[in-house]
Design a protein around this motif. Structure first.
Motif, PDB file in Angstrom:
ATOM      1  N   MET A   1       0.836  -1.192   0.000  1.00  0.00           N
ATOM      2  CA  MET A   1       0.000   0.000   0.000  1.00  0.00           C
ATOM      3  C   MET A   1       0.872   1.243   0.000  1.00  0.00           C
ATOM      4  N   THR A   8      -8.493   5.097   0.113  1.00  0.00           N
ATOM      5  CA  THR A   8      -9.908   4.823   0.315  1.00  0.00           C
ATOM      6  C   THR A   8     -10.388   4.989   1.746  1.00  0.00           C
ATOM      7  N   ASP A   9      -9.545   4.620   2.699  1.00  0.00           N
ATOM      8  CA  ASP A   9     -10.033   4.602   4.070  1.00  0.00           C
ATOM      9  C   ASP A   9      -9.689   5.901   4.779  1.00  0.00           C
ATOM     10  N   PHE A  18      -7.874  -3.417   9.574  1.00  0.00           N
ATOM     11  CA  PHE A  18      -7.160  -3.665   8.325  1.00  0.00           C
ATOM     12  C   PHE A  18      -5.649  -3.603   8.513  1.00  0.00           C
ATOM     13  N   ALA A  19      -5.203  -3.018   9.603  1.00  0.00           N
ATOM     14  CA  ALA A  19      -3.763  -2.959   9.875  1.00  0.00           C
ATOM     15  C   ALA A  19      -3.349  -4.192  10.670  1.00  0.00           C
ATOM     16  N   LYS A  20      -2.346  -4.864  10.142  1.00  0.00           N
ATOM     17  CA  LYS A  20      -1.896  -6.137  10.702  1.00  0.00           C
ATOM     18  C   LYS A  20      -1.587  -6.049  12.195  1.00  0.00           C
TER      19      LYS A  20
ATOM     20  N   TRP B  35      -9.616 -13.824   7.317  1.00  0.00           N
ATOM     21  CA  TRP B  35      -9.427 -13.117   6.055  1.00  0.00           C
ATOM     22  C   TRP B  35     -10.755 -12.826   5.347  1.00  0.00           C
ATOM     23  N   LEU B  38     -12.198  -9.418   6.520  1.00  0.00           N
ATOM     24  CA  LEU B  38     -11.460  -8.262   5.996  1.00  0.00           C
ATOM     25  C   LEU B  38     -11.669  -8.114   4.492  1.00  0.00           C
ATOM     26  N   GLU B  45     -16.067  -1.131  -0.146  1.00  0.00           N
ATOM     27  CA  GLU B  45     -15.758   0.215  -0.654  1.00  0.00           C
ATOM     28  C   GLU B  45     -15.719   0.272  -2.180  1.00  0.00           C
ATOM     29  N   ARG B  55      -3.123  -5.843  -1.002  1.00  0.00           N
ATOM     30  CA  ARG B  55      -2.490  -4.738  -0.275  1.00  0.00           C
ATOM     31  C   ARG B  55      -3.413  -4.211   0.825  1.00  0.00           C
ATOM     32  N   ARG B  56      -4.699  -4.190   0.526  1.00  0.00           N
ATOM     33  CA  ARG B  56      -5.668  -3.643   1.486  1.00  0.00           C
ATOM     34  C   ARG B  56      -5.802  -4.545   2.713  1.00  0.00           C
ATOM     35  N   VAL B  57      -5.833  -5.847   2.474  1.00  0.00           N
ATOM     36  CA  VAL B  57      -5.960  -6.802   3.576  1.00  0.00           C
ATOM     37  C   VAL B  57      -4.553  -7.136   4.070  1.00  0.00           C
ATOM     38  N   ASP B  58      -4.027  -6.215   4.839  1.00  0.00           N
ATOM     39  CA  ASP B  58      -2.639  -6.243   5.294  1.00  0.00           C
ATOM     40  C   ASP B  58      -2.296  -7.572   5.963  1.00  0.00           C
ATOM     41  N   GLY B  59      -1.297  -8.277   5.404  1.00  0.00           N
ATOM     42  CA  GLY B  59      -0.816  -9.491   6.046  1.00  0.00           C
ATOM     43  C   GLY B  59      -1.290 -10.787   5.415  1.00  0.00           C
ATOM     44  N   GLU B 113     -13.800  -1.561  16.858  1.00  0.00           N
ATOM     45  CA  GLU B 113     -12.711  -0.578  16.748  1.00  0.00           C
ATOM     46  C   GLU B 113     -12.963   0.611  17.680  1.00  0.00           C
TER      47      GLU B 113
END
Lengths: 133, 133
Positions: A1, A8-9, A18-20, B35, B38, B45, B55-59, B113
């Motif tokens: 990324m 987008t976010d 979405f962050a590992k 997964w 996510l 979106e 890339r968006r779904v980090d990891g 979150e």
């Protein structure tokens, strides 16, 4: 990324699943994991003892249920109450936060259950076009 | 699923994630798995290509994302569109049903979150009372 731009976010929350490395991802997994979700859903109907819970969450092993409850208790979603009886009796119940989360999770669960006819029809179509793999 | 007696669950739905053999449990796992959730959230979106999604779904690994998309496509929640370009380009997007499910899932995700400060405080209390295991 691309780090310079986050296209987008643009939400303002400091936490993002979405962050590992974000701890919210772990909590989401405790909540929506195979056994976590069913455990929260079962406790939504009222407090239960370990063995009652184990019967309700069909298929869970003692070890997995114990680990699941441990994680949910640590996250502040489940309260463990040991009664001073002989033999000791332990009840599990949702905390206020656990209840709010379970509510949303059950909304999702009931929606999925209610649309399973569509899901199964989709699977048949999919398997059909792939030559019934 | 025990066909003779289902003692506690008296809801009228023919499907129940609480029953081990019910197919709704598998679909819930595709939707809420590490997964799957996510992926649905990212596609909410807008449509994305495989590498954008990755890339968006980090990891996520290539293999896991591929398996995840496969399961979601089979359940009728994700649509895979291969463009007749050279080189071929494949877009993934939510179906109408996938969108409805992603909406409910994102409601849960954003709620979690938004309450992570409480969760992290609960963890500190828990670890403190257990002598910081």
């Amino acid at each position: 990324m691309d780090i310079t731009q986050e296209p987008t976010d643009v939400r303002d929350l400091p936490y993002s699943v979405f962050a590992k490395a974000c701890p919210s991802r772990g909590t989401l997994e405790h909540v929506t994991g195979r056994w976590g979700g069913l455990t929260l859903g079962a406790l939504y109907e009222g407090s239960l003892r370990f063995n009652e819970l184990r019967r309700r969450v069909d298929g869970v092993s003692e070890k997995m249920l114990s680990q699941t409850l441990h994680a949910l208790e640590r996250d502040g979603l489940v309260h463990r109450e040991a009664q001073p009886t002989n033999p000791p009796r332990v009840d599990y119940e949702l905390t206020a936060l656990g209840r709010e989360i379970a509510e949303r999770l059950l909304g999702l669960i009931h929606f999925v259950e209610g649309r399973m006819d569509d899901v199964l029809a989709a699977r048949e179509r999919y398997d059909g076009t792939r030559g019934a793999l």
